[in-house]
Design a protein around this motif. Structure first.
Motif, PDB file in Angstrom:
ATOM      1  N   ALA A 111       2.883  17.111  62.201  1.00 50.01           N
ATOM      2  CA  ALA A 111       1.677  17.133  62.982  1.00 50.01           C
ATOM      3  C   ALA A 111       1.530  15.862  64.070  1.00 50.01           C
ATOM      4  N   ALA A 112       1.959  14.771  63.575  1.00 54.77           N
ATOM      5  CA  ALA A 112       1.611  13.454  64.603  1.00 54.77           C
ATOM      6  C   ALA A 112       2.748  13.652  65.732  1.00 54.77           C
ATOM      7  N   GLU A 113       3.902  14.047  65.547  1.00 53.29           N
ATOM      8  CA  GLU A 113       4.884  14.198  66.590  1.00 53.29           C
ATOM      9  C   GLU A 113       4.533  15.455  67.435  1.00 53.29           C
ATOM     10  N   ALA A 114       3.993  16.525  66.928  1.00 53.77           N
ATOM     11  CA  ALA A 114       3.634  17.555  67.680  1.00 53.77           C
ATOM     12  C   ALA A 114       2.037  17.483  68.466  1.00 53.77           C
ATOM     13  N   GLY A 115       1.491  16.371  68.364  1.00 56.25           N
ATOM     14  CA  GLY A 115       0.236  15.984  68.847  1.00 56.25           C
ATOM     15  C   GLY A 115      -0.982  17.018  68.284  1.00 56.25           C
ATOM     16  N   GLN A 116      -0.571  16.988  66.972  1.00 56.07           N
ATOM     17  CA  GLN A 116      -1.657  17.946  66.320  1.00 56.07           C
ATOM     18  C   GLN A 116      -2.383  17.512  65.041  1.00 56.07           C
ATOM     19  N   THR A 117      -2.848  16.182  65.487  1.00 54.98           N
ATOM     20  CA  THR A 117      -3.597  15.505  64.324  1.00 54.98           C
ATOM     21  C   THR A 117      -5.094  15.854  64.328  1.00 54.98           C
ATOM     22  N   GLY A 118      -5.556  16.111  65.637  1.00 49.77           N
ATOM     23  CA  GLY A 118      -7.026  16.394  65.838  1.00 49.77           C
ATOM     24  C   GLY A 118      -7.721  15.145  66.411  1.00 49.77           C
ATOM     25  N   LEU A 119      -7.006  14.147  66.376  1.00 47.11           N
ATOM     26  CA  LEU A 119      -7.446  12.759  67.335  1.00 47.11           C
ATOM     27  C   LEU A 119      -6.804  12.905  68.498  1.00 47.11           C
ATOM     28  N   ASP A 120      -8.039  13.292  69.384  1.00 46.46           N
ATOM     29  CA  ASP A 120      -7.710  13.607  70.777  1.00 46.46           C
ATOM     30  C   ASP A 120      -6.638  12.798  71.827  1.00 46.46           C
ATOM     31  N   CYS A 121      -7.061  11.387  71.743  1.00 49.21           N
ATOM     32  CA  CYS A 121      -6.296  10.502  72.390  1.00 49.21           C
ATOM     33  C   CYS A 121      -4.889  10.439  71.795  1.00 49.21           C
ATOM     34  N   PHE A 122      -4.623  10.454  70.589  1.00 46.09           N
ATOM     35  CA  PHE A 122      -3.227  10.315  69.988  1.00 46.09           C
ATOM     36  C   PHE A 122      -2.312  11.421  70.200  1.00 46.09           C
ATOM     37  N   ASP A 123      -3.050  12.504  70.130  1.00 43.90           N
ATOM     38  CA  ASP A 123      -2.329  13.818  70.599  1.00 43.90           C
ATOM     39  C   ASP A 123      -1.887  14.023  71.919  1.00 43.90           C
ATOM     40  N   SER A 124      -2.903  13.541  72.851  1.00 42.38           N
ATOM     41  CA  SER A 124      -2.323  13.499  74.400  1.00 42.38           C
ATOM     42  C   SER A 124      -1.294  12.619  74.336  1.00 42.38           C
TER      43      SER A 124
END
Ligand SMILES: Cc1cc2nc3c(=O)[nH]c(=O)nc-3n(C[C@H](O)[C@H](O)[C@H](O)COP(=O)(O)OP(=O)(O)OC[C@H]3O[C@@H](n4cnc5c(N)ncnc54)[C@H](O)[C@@H]3O)c2cc1C
Length: 412
Positions: free
Chosen positions: A129-142
């Motif tokens: 999820a972190a690598e795919a930008g799918q954590t729900g935390l906008d900045c991190f996902d972007s």
């Protein structure tokens, strides 16, 4: 796709494109860099930083070239910040040369972390999820998306991302470093590993980097506005994972001098793509090859952007030195001695290969080379020799020496 910040062109992996990018950024190396360098304005808008790192990493552009033009255009004082950042690169490289065991421990730890991911479904899901930008935390996902799409992240985004990975998502730091290394066009074993260790509080012991909501909002100009509660509110460095502390500093490798009488094969790698700087006319060359090695960065597949960039950089380098060079890929280490033996070479010459995946591969290849009576000779640039002796502790020790380093290398 990797984008140029000014007009969103693709970054070309050539010396010509590197020099054009350097000239284009030169007017911004002074005050504008000092004031704007901390702002992460987003993909296609990184105009206050140079984005020269993929070139500097491969020496399609030299650190000296960047500093020289900065001093010429702005003076050493106004360009002080830019000069210091460029020197960080040499500092980290030298630090890793003086403590190569830190690299070995990173690689061994990574293998253990990847095995844990295989065993543990929950961990596997969280890392994916972190690598795919799918954590729900906008900045991190972007940032995850920007990294995968472009091969670049602003320095602050790297710091925030690493801090959130380690302290908010509580994921193993080496897996994050590996994710970066697989995708960064400028991926460098020293800057990346030590950048992550710095964030984790393992480099400057006891001082982990804390990503805070106000800081992210300020330096992204409110592109991102995380709530403080979404991020770890207290961070504790990972020093307890290494209770024995930092390993002792070791001497730099001594390098054998090339023998001009021996038939010599010349090897081009992405560690130094400015081969025309060296006067090699005294050597007796019987063949040339490029050696691609980006795939060695990780046990996992490396981004195709990274492999394509390396491939282009090596082709560009060969076109300036030996257009008919053989293209080798660092696969089975015995391939190197087979190639050199076929040419009748008893010596392989190549610019210095610093601590990292290619050096690991070379150490294996050297066993066969020795058996076949072939020596590997490397040489170090004066630039590295000027910085590395001071890269034994914190950056401050190198920073104090900057005027002396610039004087010694003819830049002041
Ligand atoms: C977790 C983490 C991982 C990193 N991984 C890498 C990496 O794999 N490869 C890499 O080259 N840099 C790495 N850096 C350092 C830095 O983020 C990049 O060098 C910089 O963002 C590159 O962008 P730029 O060329 O626009 O930088 P600019 O701000 O324009 O700086 C000019 C040049 O100075 C050098 N530089 C600047 N800051 C640093 C720094 N902190 N450390 C070392 N060199 C620096 C780079 O060569 C850069 O091109 C990492 C930093 C962190 C926090």
């Amino acid at each position: 796709m990797p984008l140029d910040h000014s007009d969103q062109k693709l970054i070309a992996p050539t010396r010509e494109a590197a020099e054009a990018a350097l000239r284009a950024f030169a007017p911004r190396m002074g005050k504008r860099y000092t004031n704007g360098r901390n702002y992460d304005r987003g993909p296609g808008l990184h105009g206050d930083v140079s984005m020269l790192s993929p070139y500097l990493r491969r020496r399609l552009l030299l650190e000296q070239d960047a500093i020289e033009i900065a001093v010429r255009e702005h003076g050493a004082e106004a360009a002080e910040k830019f000069i210091q950042e460029v020197i960080w690169r040499g500092y980290f490289k030298g630090w890793m040369e003086r403590r190569p065991i830190v690299w070995d421990q990173y690689r061994e730890g990574l293998i253990r972390d990847l095995a844990a991911v295989d065993r543990d479904r929950g961990l596997r899901r969280r890392v994916a999820a972190a690598e795919a930008g799918q954590t729900g935390l906008d900045c991190f996902d972007s940032w995850a998306e920007e990294l995968v799409d472009t091969g670049y992240l602003h320095n602050y985004a790297r710091m925030w991302f690493a801090s959130i990975w380690i302290f908010t998502l509580e994921l193993p730091w080496r897996l994050g470093a590996d994710f970066f290394f697989r995708h960064l066009l400028d991926g460098d074993p020293a800057s990346n590993t030590l950048g992550w260790r710095w964030v984790a509080g393992l480099h400057t012991r006891g001082k982990p980097y804390h990503a805070q909501a106000w800081n992210i909002a300020k330096f992204t100009e409110n592109r991102f506005n995380p709530r403080p509660a979404e991020l770890a509110e207290v961070v504790e460095g990972l020093e307890s994972e290494e209770p024995e502390g930092l390993p002792n500093v070791t001497p730099l490798r001594t390098l054998p001098v090339p023998n001009p009488d021996r038939p010599t094969a010349f090897l081009m790698t992405e560690e130094d793509c400015r081969l025309e700087d060296f006067d090699l006319s005294a050597l007796n060359f019987v063949g040339y090859a490029t050696l691609s090695a980006s795939h060695l960065r990780s046990p996992l597949p490396v981004s195709s952007l990274v492999e394509e960039f390396e491939d282009g950089a090596l082709r560009d380098t060969a076109s300036r030195i030996a257009p008919d060079a053989t293209g080798l890929r660092a696969g089975v280490p015995t391939d190197l001695s087979r190639w050199a033996s076929r040419l009748g070479a008893t010596q392989i010459a190549t610019p210095y290969i610093p601590t990292g995946p290619l050096r690991d591969w070379m150490i294996e290849a050297k066993r066969d080379l020795e058996e076949a009576g072939i020596d590997l000779v490397e040489w170090r640039r004066d630039w590295d020799s000027a910085i590395w002796p001071y890269a034994t502790a914190g950056f401050f020790k190198v920073k104090k020496q900057i005027p002396a380093i610039l004087q010694k290398t003819g830049l002041l």
